[in-house]
Design a protein around this motif. Structure first.
Motif, mmCIF file in Angstrom:
data_model
loop_
_atom_site.group_PDB
_atom_site.id
_atom_site.type_symbol
_atom_site.label_atom_id
_atom_site.label_comp_id
_atom_site.label_asym_id
_atom_site.label_seq_id
_atom_site.Cartn_x
_atom_site.Cartn_y
_atom_site.Cartn_z
ATOM 1 N N TYR A 236 4.095 -12.210 -4.939
ATOM 2 C CA TYR A 236 4.484 -12.898 -4.039
ATOM 3 C C TYR A 236 4.690 -12.309 -2.573
ATOM 4 O O TYR A 236 4.978 -11.435 -2.158
ATOM 5 N N PRO A 237 3.763 -13.306 -1.541
ATOM 6 C CA PRO A 237 3.406 -13.094 -0.239
ATOM 7 C C PRO A 237 4.379 -12.777 0.297
ATOM 8 O O PRO A 237 4.079 -12.202 1.460
ATOM 9 N N GLU A 238 5.451 -13.687 0.554
ATOM 10 C CA GLU A 238 6.830 -13.194 1.628
ATOM 11 C C GLU A 238 7.987 -12.552 0.754
ATOM 12 O O GLU A 238 8.333 -12.200 1.592
ATOM 13 N N ALA A 239 7.709 -11.680 -0.639
ATOM 14 C CA ALA A 239 8.764 -10.673 -0.549
ATOM 15 C C ALA A 239 8.703 -9.771 0.748
ATOM 16 O O ALA A 239 7.710 -9.276 1.398
ATOM 17 N N ILE A 240 9.844 -9.039 0.959
ATOM 18 C CA ILE A 240 9.986 -7.925 1.406
ATOM 19 C C ILE A 240 8.929 -6.434 1.208
ATOM 20 O O ILE A 240 8.740 -7.203 0.036
ATOM 21 N N ASN B 52 5.870 -6.839 1.225
ATOM 22 C CA ASN B 52 4.039 -7.084 1.041
ATOM 23 C C ASN B 52 3.282 -7.784 2.049
ATOM 24 O O ASN B 52 2.277 -8.709 2.741
ATOM 25 N N ARG B 53 4.925 -8.147 3.005
ATOM 26 C CA ARG B 53 4.140 -8.527 5.422
ATOM 27 C C ARG B 53 3.288 -7.909 5.061
ATOM 28 O O ARG B 53 3.287 -6.834 5.961
ATOM 29 N N GLN C 235 3.354 -5.541 8.809
ATOM 30 C CA GLN C 235 4.989 -5.462 9.091
ATOM 31 C C GLN C 235 5.544 -3.960 9.322
ATOM 32 O O GLN C 235 5.029 -3.210 8.381
#
Length: 88
Positions: free
Chosen positions: A27-31, A33-34, A37
């Motif tokens: 999932y691209p918005e998971a911690i 995974n950005r 960041q």
């Protein structure tokens, strides 16, 4: 193929254990995974085969899998994972 590959058209959640359980998802918005960041590569860039192998490393059948991740201190470190369903 990486965990975040566009060729993977399903949502995937893997559980691995190195003393604590790590849930890894595409999932691209998971911690973690950005991309971009804190200047560290995202988990989405990890090789999918290696994460699948680590999440299936049931100790009675398969050896643990070494996977390289950036640790919270910013250092690149090796972690030894077994199947996420294994309890101590």
């Amino acid at each position: 193929m990486a965990l975040g590959s566009d060729h993977l058209e399903i949502l995937l959640l893997l559980f691995m254990r190195d003393g604590s359980t790590w849930p890894i998802t595409n999932y691209p918005e998971a911690i973690y995974n950005r991309r971009g960041q804190d200047g560290f590569p995202a988990n989405l860039d990890q090789p999918l085969w290696q994460l699948l192998r680590a999440s299936a490393a049931a100790p009675a059948y398969f050896p643990a899998e070494l996977v390289e991740f950036y640790a919270i201190d910013g250092e690149l470190k090796w972690f030894e994972f077994v199947d996420g369903g294994v309890n101590p």
